[in-house]
Design an enzyme around this catalytic site. Structure first.
Site, PDB file in Angstrom:
ATOM      1  N   LYS A 114     -27.889  -3.998 -58.289  1.00 30.12           N
ATOM      2  CA  LYS A 114     -29.037  -3.545 -59.044  1.00 30.12           C
ATOM      3  C   LYS A 114     -30.417  -4.541 -58.668  1.00 30.12           C
ATOM      4  CE  LYS A 114     -27.115  -0.613 -62.615  1.00 30.12           C
ATOM      5  NZ  LYS A 114     -26.850  -0.467 -63.854  1.00 30.12           N
ATOM      6  N   LYS A 195     -22.156   7.071 -51.343  1.00 29.18           N
ATOM      7  CA  LYS A 195     -21.646   7.883 -52.694  1.00 29.18           C
ATOM      8  C   LYS A 195     -22.768   8.920 -52.919  1.00 29.18           C
ATOM      9  CE  LYS A 195     -20.852   5.471 -56.348  1.00 29.18           C
ATOM     10  NZ  LYS A 195     -20.111   4.726 -57.179  1.00 29.18           N
ATOM     11  N   LYS A 198     -27.497  11.188 -57.533  1.00 29.02           N
ATOM     12  CA  LYS A 198     -28.314  12.376 -58.171  1.00 29.02           C
ATOM     13  C   LYS A 198     -29.810  12.068 -57.494  1.00 29.02           C
ATOM     14  CE  LYS A 198     -29.681   9.958 -62.424  1.00 29.02           C
ATOM     15  NZ  LYS A 198     -28.850   8.510 -62.384  1.00 29.02           N
TER      16      LYS A 198
END
Ligand code: TRP
Length: 326
Positions: A114, A195, A198
């Site tokens: 992140k 992966k 969204k």
């Protein structure tokens, strides 16, 4: 007494089929097994680490609660609650911070990923994320935590912190065990090596997509130039992803699915997969629409669950403070 099971998801946007197969469907099965006392919560304090707009966060909280309920979580059988309504989560996270070695947090791969991606918003909350997660779990004496494999490192830290606190202040916490779901990773429809996410809506099947959208997206899914349907994740990852999805929905293993479609064109698999997903989620879509028509009623359920969870959490945090000399 049945063992306690705790898990949660972050209200960060629309759920996709990967979130459903990897987590939410499993929550419902665990609830219905009757083997556990289940707590499922909305990890809204965790979602804050992404810096959401307040209105968006508020809407996402209602939306995730609707997903939980529409998928079949039953407030008569489990406790559904909102993390931020229970101050003990934040309090325990602070206390745990003081026994957490910096080095342990620096090793966390999710934090490293992140931080690398969101260089502009590397806040301390992102760094301390796993400590809050540990608090979420041990506050309720959870024995079992269903999580995806990306959360196993956080769970290991949770066990370490429970052990450390116990060693230093006397037996207080249970060391929880992870419960891994067997579901394969659902990959992007456009790039089967990544992966499903969204952030790329055209490569992503959202839980509340209409059947028409599901059909369109699957029809455009990347496969390969072959003609025979075979399960070969190494050499034919796009096709394998579709076979795995079909298998996950119909409870079949992907190699068996491939045999079932042997001799048929890819388009047949795509059509039947789209139908299977649309059909599997049809009750979910109906229930979710009905729920979202009355957002106030959704939050009443969450508030009632939060009161129940708070009663348990408050007892535990009082004990923790006493042990620590506060
Ligand atoms: N970190 C988890 C995720 O992103 C969400 C979460 C927060 C969680 N606290 C938790 C999951 C406690 C299980 C238990 O998936």
């Amino acid at each position: 007494m049945k063992p306690v099971l705790v898990s949660g998801m972050q209200p960060t946007g629309r759920l996709h089929i990967g979130n459903y197969l990897g987590a939410l469907r499993n929550f419902v099965d665990l609830q219905n097994s009757g083997d556990y006392r289940c707590y499922f919560f909305l990890a809204d304090l965790h979602a804050l680490t992404e810096g959401p707009d307040p209105k968006t966060l508020e809407a996402n909280i209602v939306n995730l609660a609707a997903d939980y309920l529409a998928a079949g979580l039953d407030p008569g059988k489990v406790i559904i609650f909102q993390q931020s309504q229970i101050p003990a989560h934040s309090e325990l996270a602070w206390i745990l911070n003081t026994i957490t070695p910096m080095g342990e947090l620096e090793r966390m791969t999710q934090y490293k990923d992140k931080a690398a991606r969101a260089a502009a918003n590397v806040n301390a909350g992102l760094f301390g994320y796993p400590v809050l997660m540990a608090a979420d779990i041990i506050l309720y004496d959870a024995a079992v935590v269903p999580v995806g494999d990306d959360q196993l490192q956080h769970l290991e830290l949770t066990r370490t912190l429970a052990r450390k606190f116990n060693a230093r202040f006397g037996r207080t916490f249970v060391e929880p065990k992870g419960l891994l779901t067997k579901t394969p990773r659902v990959m992007s429809l456009k790039d089967p090596l990544r992966k499903m996410s969204k952030s790329e809506p055209e490569s992503c099947l959202f839980l509340d997509d209409e059947p028409e959208e599901i059909r369109r997206k699957i029809a455009r899914a990347v496969t390969d130039s072959g003609t025979s349907v075979e399960y070969d994740p190494e050499r034919r990852p796009g096709l394998a992803n579709l076979l795995e999805l079909y298998g996950a929905i119909t409870h079949m293993d992907p190699a068996t699915v491939a045999k079932e479609f042997a001799g048929e064109p890819y388009s047949a698999l795509k059509t039947r997969l789209a139908e299977a997903i649309a059909e599997h989620l049809s009750d979910f879509r109906k229930r979710k629409k009905a729920l979202l028509a009355k957002p106030g009623a959704i939050m009443k359920i969450v508030d009632a669950g939060s009161k129940k969870a708070a009663a348990i959490a408050e007892k535990k945090i009082a004990l923790v403070k006493k042990k620590a000399g506060l």
